[in-house]
Design an enzyme around this catalytic site. Structure first.
Site, PDB file in Angstrom:
ATOM      1  N   SER A 126       0.831  -1.202   0.000  1.00 17.63           N
ATOM      2  CA  SER A 126       0.000   0.000   0.000  1.00 17.63           C
ATOM      3  C   SER A 126       0.866   1.252   0.000  1.00 17.63           C
ATOM      4  O   SER A 126       1.966   1.270   0.572  1.00 17.63           O
ATOM      5  CB  SER A 126      -0.902   0.001   1.244  1.00 17.63           C
ATOM      6  OG  SER A 126      -1.519   1.261   1.429  1.00 17.63           O
ATOM      7  N   TYR A 151      -2.521  -0.093   9.998  1.00 16.43           N
ATOM      8  CA  TYR A 151      -2.682  -0.694   8.669  1.00 16.43           C
ATOM      9  C   TYR A 151      -1.390  -0.563   7.869  1.00 16.43           C
ATOM     10  O   TYR A 151      -0.891  -1.533   7.288  1.00 16.43           O
ATOM     11  CB  TYR A 151      -3.836  -0.027   7.930  1.00 16.43           C
ATOM     12  CG  TYR A 151      -3.936  -0.422   6.478  1.00 16.43           C
ATOM     13  CD1 TYR A 151      -4.327  -1.705   6.103  1.00 16.43           C
ATOM     14  CD2 TYR A 151      -3.628   0.493   5.470  1.00 16.43           C
ATOM     15  CE1 TYR A 151      -4.406  -2.070   4.759  1.00 16.43           C
ATOM     16  CE2 TYR A 151      -3.708   0.138   4.137  1.00 16.43           C
ATOM     17  CZ  TYR A 151      -4.100  -1.132   3.785  1.00 16.43           C
ATOM     18  OH  TYR A 151      -4.168  -1.502   2.459  1.00 16.43           O
TER      19      TYR A 151
END
Length: 343
Positions: A126, A151
């Site tokens: 990501s 995350y």
């Protein structure tokens, strides 16, 4: 070839599985169909594929025995690992979910690849791993040691875990740092989906950091094209690579990291304008401060990826947002279209 696609009911996973099937490959897709958002949307994504080469199984990545049986039964050639617990803000309140899905789940996939000589593992990282980095464009040549959300930290950990397995066992691994993916069949927790829903209901939309944000919005079809092309580019070991002089995006092991984004950052307010134009109505805007875990700008440096796959994203924000709106109105039915017509 035979592929394992994890997260097959997800936004990106379903689109990748559909593309692989259309290319003549066999695909086994797994998903745990959890309730992070509407399970009916996940089921509909899978149903739209409806291809005889796709086998969908309800399976949780944290079930180590089930994953081991899966690899043993199907003898995959390649693995595209897209399953994860997504969302930055959700990680603030549900941290253990991220440990299970994104850490333990990633490890079970690495173990399956190790034990069954998978020729290439492509996995989702990501853009959030860049955290406090401020030098733009964000480059895989730069260190990513300061994440600002759990995350992001799990995604950085995924890259480190993949490198370890590439080094120890020679497994070719490629991590793709996705940049703000959007489009039809997207996730309801993402900005475009939430903005559209609120605007159609005549409700205000929450705009963080007073609207002063940049995002490298990347349309789903361009993401899929990048994933499908890169899985044919299998990393090779580079014995002469050294930590002191080499880029963090590669290694002496068969390991590679790429950014997968449009490479053209868009102002958040311009993105909202594109949505207003597509819906034919103006948003009621509720300006708010920057939220914990958010970053000011994402902007991908992508030349290394484009050099090896020979492809650049094609879809503009205006075209992509219009396609999303067309899908949204169709998926949620004529009642919603009537609401738009009334305004």
């Amino acid at each position: 070839m035979r592929y394992l696609v994890t997260g097959v009911a997800g936004f990106i996973g379903s689109a990748v599985a559909q593309r692989l099937c259309s290319m003549g490959h066999e695909v086994v897709g797994i998903d745990n169909f959890n309730s992070y958002y509407d399970v009916r949307l996940k089921q509909a994504r899978v149903q739209r594929i409806a291809h005889p080469a796709l086998l969908v199984l309800d399976c949780d990545l944290v079930d180590q025995k089930a994953i081991a049986r899966l690899f043993l039964a199907h003898r995959f050639d390649r693995v595209i690992h897209l399953a994860a617990q997504a969302g930055v803000r959700y990680s603030l309140d549900n941290p253990m979910t991220y440990a299970d899905s994104n850490l333990t789940g990633h490890l079970t996939i690495l173990e399956g690849c190790r034990r069954h000589q998978i020729e290439h593992l492509v996995y989702a990282s990501s853009s959030s791993v860049y955290g406090l980095n401020r030098k733009l464009p964000l480059s895989t040549a730069d260190r990513v040691d300061h994440p600002v959300s759990l995350y992001a930290a799990t995604k950085k950990a995924n890259e480190l875990m993949a490198h370890t397995y590439s080094h120890l066992y020679g497994i070719p691994t490629t991590g793709l740092r996705f940049f703000t993916v959007y489009g039809p069949w997207g996730r309801p927790d993402m900005a475009l989906f939430k903005f559209t829903e609120a605007m159609l209901a005549g409700q205000p939309i929450d705009i963080y950091n007073q609207g002063d944000m940049l995002r490298d919005f990347t349309y789903i079809d361009d993401i899929v094209e990048g994933v499908v092309r890169i899985q044919d580019v299998i990393p090779a070991a580079q014995p002469d690579w050294q930590v002191e002089t080499g880029t963090p995006a590669t290694s002496s092991a068969p390991y590679r990291i790429y950014n997968l984004g449009h490479g053209q950052p868009v102002k958040l307010m311009d993105f909202i304008t594109a949505l207003e134009n597509a819906l034919g109505r103006e948003a009621v805007k509720n300006y708010m401060p920057m939220q914990p875990g958010d970053v000011y700008a994402t902007y991908a440096e992508t030349e290394d990826l484009f050099d090896v796959i020979g492809f650049r994203p094609q879809v503009s924000v205006e075209a992509g947002v219009q396609r999303f709106v067309d899908w949204y109105l169709d998926y949620y039915g004529q009642t919603m279209q009537g609401k738009v017509a009334a305004h």
